[in-house]
Write a protein that holds these residues in place. Sequence first.
Motif, mmCIF file in Angstrom:
data_model
loop_
_atom_site.group_PDB
_atom_site.id
_atom_site.type_symbol
_atom_site.label_atom_id
_atom_site.label_comp_id
_atom_site.label_asym_id
_atom_site.label_seq_id
_atom_site.Cartn_x
_atom_site.Cartn_y
_atom_site.Cartn_z
ATOM 1 N N UNK A 44 0.825 -1.209 0.000
ATOM 2 C CA UNK A 44 0.000 0.000 0.000
ATOM 3 C C UNK A 44 0.853 1.250 0.000
ATOM 4 N N UNK A 45 0.466 2.174 -0.871
ATOM 5 C CA UNK A 45 1.111 3.483 -0.972
ATOM 6 C C UNK A 45 0.141 4.510 -0.409
ATOM 7 N N UNK A 46 0.524 5.152 0.661
ATOM 8 C CA UNK A 46 -0.345 6.167 1.272
ATOM 9 C C UNK A 46 0.161 7.554 0.858
ATOM 10 N N UNK A 47 -0.645 8.340 0.138
ATOM 11 C CA UNK A 47 -0.191 9.689 -0.204
ATOM 12 C C UNK A 47 -0.280 10.597 1.026
ATOM 13 N N UNK A 48 0.674 10.468 1.914
ATOM 14 C CA UNK A 48 0.712 11.315 3.116
ATOM 15 C C UNK A 48 0.791 12.771 2.656
ATOM 16 N N UNK A 84 -7.503 11.693 6.624
ATOM 17 C CA UNK A 84 -8.558 10.794 7.114
ATOM 18 C C UNK A 84 -9.142 9.981 5.969
ATOM 19 N N UNK A 85 -9.331 10.639 4.833
ATOM 20 C CA UNK A 85 -9.823 9.921 3.658
ATOM 21 C C UNK A 85 -8.867 8.811 3.265
ATOM 22 N N UNK A 86 -7.572 9.106 3.352
ATOM 23 C CA UNK A 86 -6.568 8.100 2.991
ATOM 24 C C UNK A 86 -6.523 6.978 4.021
ATOM 25 N N UNK A 87 -6.735 7.324 5.294
ATOM 26 C CA UNK A 87 -6.746 6.284 6.323
ATOM 27 C C UNK A 87 -7.903 5.306 6.099
ATOM 28 N N UNK A 88 -9.031 5.825 5.611
ATOM 29 C CA UNK A 88 -10.162 4.933 5.332
ATOM 30 C C UNK A 88 -9.763 3.898 4.284
ATOM 31 N N UNK A 89 -9.018 4.349 3.270
ATOM 32 C CA UNK A 89 -8.573 3.433 2.218
ATOM 33 C C UNK A 89 -7.612 2.397 2.807
ATOM 34 N N UNK A 90 -6.688 2.859 3.642
ATOM 35 C CA UNK A 90 -5.720 1.952 4.262
ATOM 36 C C UNK A 90 -6.436 0.911 5.120
ATOM 37 N N UNK A 91 -7.421 1.372 5.883
ATOM 38 C CA UNK A 91 -8.148 0.465 6.768
ATOM 39 C C UNK A 91 -8.837 -0.634 5.962
ATOM 40 N N UNK A 92 -9.416 -0.243 4.834
ATOM 41 C CA UNK A 92 -10.077 -1.256 3.974
ATOM 42 C C UNK A 92 -9.035 -2.279 3.499
ATOM 43 N N UNK A 93 -7.842 -1.795 3.124
ATOM 44 C CA UNK A 93 -6.801 -2.705 2.649
ATOM 45 C C UNK A 93 -6.365 -3.652 3.764
ATOM 46 N N UNK A 94 -6.295 -3.130 4.979
ATOM 47 C CA UNK A 94 -5.886 -3.981 6.097
ATOM 48 C C UNK A 94 -6.982 -4.985 6.444
ATOM 49 N N UNK A 95 -8.218 -4.598 6.198
ATOM 50 C CA UNK A 95 -9.326 -5.552 6.393
ATOM 51 C C UNK A 95 -9.163 -6.720 5.426
ATOM 52 N N UNK A 96 -8.738 -6.400 4.181
ATOM 53 C CA UNK A 96 -8.487 -7.469 3.202
ATOM 54 C C UNK A 96 -7.355 -8.368 3.665
ATOM 55 N N UNK A 97 -6.310 -7.758 4.224
ATOM 56 C CA UNK A 97 -5.140 -8.536 4.639
ATOM 57 C C UNK A 97 -5.470 -9.463 5.801
ATOM 58 N N UNK A 98 -6.263 -8.951 6.745
ATOM 59 C CA UNK A 98 -6.460 -9.692 7.998
ATOM 60 C C UNK A 98 -7.800 -10.409 8.083
ATOM 61 N N UNK A 99 -8.755 -10.010 7.250
ATOM 62 C CA UNK A 99 -10.098 -10.562 7.372
ATOM 63 C C UNK A 99 -10.815 -10.038 8.602
ATOM 64 N N UNK A 100 -10.279 -8.945 9.183
ATOM 65 C CA UNK A 100 -10.863 -8.398 10.425
ATOM 66 C C UNK A 100 -11.429 -7.020 10.162
ATOM 67 N N UNK A 101 -12.267 -6.594 11.067
ATOM 68 C CA UNK A 101 -12.709 -5.197 11.087
ATOM 69 C C UNK A 101 -12.324 -4.635 12.450
ATOM 70 N N UNK A 102 -11.997 -3.350 12.490
ATOM 71 C CA UNK A 102 -11.594 -2.773 13.783
ATOM 72 C C UNK A 102 -12.603 -1.758 14.285
ATOM 73 N N UNK A 103 -12.496 -1.486 15.579
ATOM 74 C CA UNK A 103 -13.378 -0.495 16.211
ATOM 75 C C UNK A 103 -12.514 0.640 16.751
ATOM 76 N N UNK A 104 -13.186 1.662 17.274
ATOM 77 C CA UNK A 104 -12.464 2.774 17.901
ATOM 78 C C UNK A 104 -11.619 2.276 19.060
ATOM 79 N N UNK A 105 -12.130 1.261 19.722
ATOM 80 C CA UNK A 105 -11.407 0.740 20.883
ATOM 81 C C UNK A 105 -10.094 0.082 20.449
ATOM 82 N N UNK A 106 -10.102 -0.560 19.276
ATOM 83 C CA UNK A 106 -8.851 -1.130 18.752
ATOM 84 C C UNK A 106 -7.864 -0.005 18.439
ATOM 85 N N UNK A 107 -8.379 1.070 17.877
ATOM 86 C CA UNK A 107 -7.509 2.206 17.547
ATOM 87 C C UNK A 107 -6.931 2.811 18.824
#
Lengths: 451, 383, 257
Positions: free
Chosen positions: B117-121, B135-158
């Motif tokens: 993943x390339x994040x345009x910081x 924040x928009x880019x973090x949403x994209x990253x989070x989706x990619x990490x969901x693909x990698x892990x098969x998990x979804x995260x919550x605010x508490x995980x963050x």
Amino acid sequence: MSTYPTEPLKCWNKAKELREKFYEDYATAKDKGGLRWMGSAWAFDAVPRGLGKDVYTITGEPYGASCAFNRPLSAEFLKATENYGFARDLCSYMRNYWGSILVNKYAFGGEHPKPDFAWTQHICCSHGKWYQNACELEGGDVPLYVVDVGAGAYPPFEPIYEHRIKYVADQLLDGIEWLEKVTGRTFDDELFLEAVWNDVRSTSKWAEICMLNRAVPVPLDEKSIYALYVFGTLEKSNGEFADFYDELYDEVEDRVARGISAVGNEKLRWMSDTQPPWGFLNTYRYMELWGAVSIGSLYTYGLTGIWLYDDKTHDLLPRPLPPEKPGTREEGCTMLADWHLSKPQYQHFYSPKYKIEMMDAIAKNWKVDGIILHYNRGCEGLSIGIAESRLGLIDKGHKVMTYEGNMGDASEFDETATLKRIDIFLETLGLQKPVMGLHEPVVRHEETLRQ
Amino acid sequence: MAIEKFQEWYENRHEYQRDWKERTGGKIVGYFCTYVPEEIFYAFDVLPVRILGSHQMQDVTEPHLFGMFCPFCRDVLAQGLKGKYDYLDGIMIAQSCIQLRQAYSSWEINKNPGWSHYLPMPNHVQSPRAVPFLLGEYEILIKKLEDLTGKKITDSDLQRGIEIMNNARRVMKEIYEFRKQESPPITGVESMYMACSQFFTDAREWLPVAEEVKKELQTRKLDRDPGKRLLLVGSENDEIEFIEMVETLGERESVGATVVVEEHCTTTRYFWDEVKDSASDPLTAIAERYVARVPCPTKDWPERTRLKQISQLAKDFNVDGAIVIQQKFCDPHETDIPFVRKHLEDNEIPTYFLEFDVTTAVGPFAIRVEAFLETLEAEADLF
Amino acid sequence: MIVSGIDCGAKNTKTVIMNNGEVIGKGSVLTGFDQQEAVHGSLDIALKSAGLAQGDIEKFAGTGSGMKSVDVADCMVNDIKAMAKAANYFYPKCRTVTDVGAEEGRAVKIDENGAVVDFAINEKCAAGAGAFIEAMCRALELSIEEIGPLALTSDKTIPMNAQCAIFAESEVVGLIHAKTEVKDISKSIHDAMASRIVSMIRRLGVNEDVAMLGGVGKNPGFVEAMRRELKLEHIFIPDEPEFGPALGAAIVASEEA
């Protein structure tokens, strides 16, 4: 021995006049109570146009190229920059530019004109820093605004995300408020929107002109193209420049219809990449003696033109004009953001794969026989991924040659060694060296200056 | 002593990381720039590990990376091409400099790392528009990490991820406080091992060792003359060999030195700033941290805010002099360096400039640093 | 058919005379400042060794950095082509050939006919030229004939900064002062240079078989370092590899007749 008829361009002199007037307008801006600003060739020049009809600019990259073209002057500028403490491997346009300030000489004569403000954008590491430093060198009292365009690649390479367009558009809106504050002028949305449309139409037209270079023989050679694409780097939103491109298009279209060639003995078509070594454009004329003509490059086509890569047909095509002109300031900023983010020369900042596809599309559709990559030590931004580009293009079956050089620092270009490599490459492509006894057919840099 | 563990981790990073994978069954993603939001990775229970070079000569990057880009990015790419990181589940970069992103893209093209993943910081960190964009880019990253892990995260995980990283940052800053002492109980070399070992390992396993070290430092006394107190200013510089040379000069020559603080992205620029106010919206708080942190020069405009951090560190750590390390061909820093040097001099901090490559020319550098230290000695003698 | 190839290089000028594909005469002199004089000096020695007069040669070809000074040449052959032809002559199965001259390192990828498919020449600031070894000889006070074999007696690996020849030279001075054994320094130097050349070859892809031409082929320290870096069992080197390009030029002369 000419295979094809040739003719000089009718609009050549007009182009020269337009350029000269542009440089003079910048120098004399203050005499008429006008404003002048410095910034990148990729800065959103349509925006400052909203400050009035007497706003003039000098954009850094073409200015750096003009300095480099004058080798003794460039050497003076580069030395001053080095003495100040800047490393020699920094962008050579930037070093020429800073040197021009330090030595207080304008490349077109007279003293270096101090700008009222700096307005630019940031894609490569150096852009923002260039003007940050220039403002310091100008005395520290020149205000600076930078628009970040490092917002990801454009379709088809990556999906379009609203937040990316909004990021750039919002910076432009903030920038407009900033301009009002630093200049004390009220922003004229009508002038601005006219400028936006000029930006869009001039860059669209440039792409259409480059499409005409698909013809055999090629109507425009790349060396001549350098004198013409420059308008899109000086000020895309300039109405006169946009009109000039309309004129140029008609003339080139006519040349194609009549089979007029840029180079009479066209035997082989090649394509370049990145800026050329500006102090050594004679190398193009040298290759033409062999019958090898450069049809252009993603650089000359995509720096000024706006294109979209079609991944279904594997083609690079001019981006269609938006269906409507922008009606409000917000629409103008959004249109500019979207239009500029699609720039072909921005895509490789995210992956060389995108550039490889576009270059291959040009090579195939413009019927290119060989590719010469300038490993340009003077520009990190356009050299990103160039080694992978080379491998990718070889993989796609192209003959590729590379040479190291520097667009703006003559001391980093070895003319003899490069001409030798060109000889080897053109021979491997099946051309024969033009016979002129045992001496090299030399085309001197001074001869090309006269053109 | 616990402090030795840092060096062990630094020197055996691959063994540690491979072992971690086996032990935990978790995924590891290698990252290329300190703008990567490690908090989000920890939220997904993915281990983020920074990829640095090995300071060895190599001949594998030439076909892939133009030689005029910095030796660091070529050294990093060589690690990938040579297969040192084949156990990674993916790679990631958050854009800062052009040089390092080529290491990332060549690695991605030639190694097929699986997940990437390339994040345009954003670069315009001084604009209020940067956080919403990020924040928009973090949403994209989070989706990619969901693909990698098969998990979804919550605010508490963050929140959990934030706590992990903040704890590590806090402890490092507290340990750095010890370097303010007249006779620092921790050397520059050891501090470097500490900072590097943190991003080579699981911060949760690293933390207890660091807490132990903090305790040890309270009573630790080093049998060495601290000599002159130095600040190192640079880009990415884990030059252990160089710092070691500088800190052992005192054993051979009349004047010695201790590196008491650095301003570069291997140490302080990496960990100095914590995530703040994350209670109601942890993702925004993370974005705010990365936008507001001490910047890489590529993002430090229109104001050159780095200068303030540099002189503040110099003051707080009471340095006698600064060595400005320039990684060869590092454009972002090269644009800043004349102004950094002037700023230090305006603040009466004598500076010395050195250009670095992949391997350290220890011999010639020793002579130069020694001469610099002697000038500091001479100045001190004047008063 | 009797042909001759003259390679006017930065350091030496070499001549090869061939008759129907067989080498019948060779000559070599230092190039010095007067390239034309060197060309004729080298040619005279070759003619003498072949028992011929200049008029017996039907076609001349010139190559090398000073090829413009080969005034007797009927045709000019660039170095890359000359290398390619020579490698193909000696080793028809060869697909990669490398040569390191005094000022340039080169690598060429060739096909089964000895035609050039791709090539690479070392870029600026590379310790990938013969002049680097010579500078190192001076630093170590060894002759060029001694430094190579000495490297073979070392089994240490001391990394050296090979990006810049000047930096490398000061590193050598540093190693000498640190009392590093000369044989280990010698190996380090050869490893560094081989690393630069192999880096360049990798741009073309390592295509076996690999041949080496040029004077460096006589340096066993360098050859061994190259073999190790390329991870090959063997690198093909003809006897008197320094005459390679001149021979390649001669072959081109016979082909163009």
